[in-house]
Write an enzyme that holds these catalytic residues in place. Structure first.
Site, PDB file in Angstrom:
ATOM      1  NE  ARG A  61     -14.538  -1.800   4.530  1.00 51.67           N
ATOM      2  CZ  ARG A  61     -14.578  -3.103   4.831  1.00 51.67           C
ATOM      3  NH1 ARG A  61     -15.712  -3.730   4.813  1.00 51.67           N
ATOM      4  NH2 ARG A  61     -13.495  -3.764   5.159  1.00 51.67           N
ATOM      5  CB  THR A  62     -10.676   1.854   0.125  1.00 48.87           C
ATOM      6  OG1 THR A  62     -10.976   1.980   1.507  1.00 48.87           O
ATOM      7  CG2 THR A  62     -10.246   3.193  -0.432  1.00 48.87           C
TER       8      THR A  62
ATOM      9  CE  LYS B 147      10.051  -7.155 -11.296  1.00 47.26           C
ATOM     10  NZ  LYS B 147       9.728  -6.709 -12.662  1.00 47.26           N
TER      11      LYS B 147
ATOM     12  NE  ARG C  71      -6.140   1.478   2.016  1.00 48.29           N
ATOM     13  CZ  ARG C  71      -7.221   0.999   2.618  1.00 48.29           C
ATOM     14  NH1 ARG C  71      -7.239  -0.254   3.026  1.00 48.29           N
ATOM     15  NH2 ARG C  71      -8.277   1.755   2.810  1.00 48.29           N
TER      16      ARG C  71
ATOM     17  CG  HIS D 136      -8.859   6.093   4.700  1.00 50.42           C
ATOM     18  ND1 HIS D 136      -9.153   6.195   3.352  1.00 50.42           N
ATOM     19  CD2 HIS D 136      -9.305   4.866   5.084  1.00 50.42           C
ATOM     20  CE1 HIS D 136      -9.728   5.074   2.947  1.00 50.42           C
ATOM     21  NE2 HIS D 136      -9.841   4.256   3.974  1.00 50.42           N
TER      22      HIS D 136
HETATM   23  N1   CP Z   1     -12.718   1.356   5.574  1.00 48.24           N
HETATM   24  C1   CP Z   1     -11.720   0.866   4.798  1.00 48.24           C
HETATM   25  O1   CP Z   1     -10.768   1.580   4.462  1.00 48.24           O
HETATM   26  O2   CP Z   1     -11.885  -0.437   4.447  1.00 48.24           O
HETATM   27  P1   CP Z   1     -10.865  -1.264   3.547  1.00 48.24           P
HETATM   28  O3   CP Z   1      -9.574  -1.379   4.332  1.00 48.24           O
HETATM   29  O4   CP Z   1     -11.535  -2.590   3.329  1.00 48.24           O
HETATM   30  O5   CP Z   1     -10.657  -0.512   2.285  1.00 48.24           O
END
Ligand code: CP
Length: 350
Positions: A51-52, A80, A101, A129
């Site tokens: 999703r993100t 590396k 991320r 998040h």
């Molecule tokens: N909700 C969420 O962060 O989903 P993903 O891990 O698929 O990005």
């Protein structure tokens, strides 16, 4: 230069501004189709995501911009030994904005401190998040029409669930919001999160359900458990199904950041109160709004991101997942909050 590491980086007024922009994008998508023409988003994902990452990329394309992407740490120079700090400096040469991320808590702040373009935290370990919270907020706004006077049930993994922590940060700033925390004892919300808010703890989903305006279900974060046996023991603690949904209010909205494992039965998807797929779509609109805001601000302010407030050095962060544990050249820094010293990267108490 503005980066977004935590939901608290945005004021209540700014959050409302993002919601208003997202609502306008939904109503008038063609007005935004050229808004980021000539701009590039770099998505740096050192951890898996559906999703993100994809909603960030869809957001940039729908704004008329382009995307460059790193989808797997194993195929990047991180494998590396390249540091987050160096990666951020390098990607700043190629893109206009970064969504990152990373499994290490505080990694997004390190990237922001070293990039010369805005950085958006797309999840740093179990820490924060914030753009998931933006998706949650737009969903609450569209489902309930308000952010105040709500009883919110948070169910599942409240210890490791970063989406829960970010949502609490955002929602506790509104009037008369009560949190009912539903979790096994071992996965309770960290005590520091409860300071200054209206919280109640229970282990029973059935007991809490009739009182909730919103139920926020979460997956047990298997990847963050140190003991696999503990995960096996707890993984079926809560399952929302059509039977226990009968206990919920007629207008209770069910949210889940997704992915789900087994904590919401597929049969619940047909229930009009199930808002989690609408929530995933809302995430794209809020990420569009955030990209627009940060690129707009970056055009006016090209100075580097700085951590504000009184920062001190001279402690070691004890959080084994803190970015300071792997990027050894980082000095451990902390800020004082009352009697406590909190790591500036991961917010763990020192
Ligand atoms: N909700 C969420 O962060 O989903 P993903 O891990 O698929 O990005």
């Amino acid at each position: 230069m503005r980066s977004i590491i935590d939901t608290l980086d945005l004021t209540v007024e700014e959050l409302q501004g993002l919601v208003d922009t997202a609502m306008d994008i939904i109503a008038n998508p063609s007005s935004y189709s050229d808004a980021c023409r000539g701009k590039k988003l770099a998505t740096l994902f050192f951890e898996p995501s559906t999703r993100t990452r994809m909603s960030f990329e869809a957001a940039m394309y729908e704004l008329g911009g382009n995307v460059i992407s790193m989808t797997d740490a194993a195929t990047s120079s991180a494998s590396k030994g390249e540091s987050v700090a160096d990666t951020a400096k390098i990607v700043s040469c190629y893109a206009d904005i970064i969504a990152m991320r990373h499994p290490r808590e505080g990694a997004a702040l390190v990237a922001a401190n070293n990039a010369s373009i805005p950085v958006i935290n797309a999840g740093d370990g179990g820490h924060c998040h914030p753009t998931q919270t933006l998706a949650d907020l737009l969903t609450i706004y569209r489902e309930k029409g308000r952010f105040d006077n709500l009883t919110i049930g948070l169910c599942g993994d409240l210890l490791y669930g970063r989406t829960v922590h970010s949502l609490i940060h955002a929602m506790s700033r509104y009037e008369n919001v009560k949190f009912i925390c539903i979790s096994p004892e071992e996965l309770k919300l960290p005590a520091y999160m409860e300071e200054g808010g209206d919280y109640e703890n229970t282990t029973s989903l059935e007991e809490a359900l009739p009182r909730l305006d919103i139920l926020y279900m979460t997956r047990l974060q298997e990847e963050r458990f140190a003991d696999p046996a503990q995960y096996e023991r707890l993984k079926n603690s809560y399952v929302l199904n059509p039977e226990n949904m009968k206990l919920a209010k007629e207008d209770c909205s069910v949210l889940h950041p997704l992915p789900r494992v087994n904590e919401i039965a597929v049969a619940v998807d047909e229930d009009p109160r199930a808002a989690y797929f609408r929530q995933a779509l809302n995430g794209k609109y809020m990420r569009m709004a955030l990209i627009l805001k940060l690129l707009g601000e970056a055009a006016k302010d090209k100075s580097k991101t700085v951590v504000t407030g009184e920062i001190e050095e001279g402690c070691t962060c004890n959080n084994p997942k803190c970015i300071t544990k792997v990027e050894q050249e980082l000095a451990c820094k902390f800020r004082r909050v009352g009697e406590k010293k909190l790591c500036i990267y991961c917010d763990a108490e020192m």
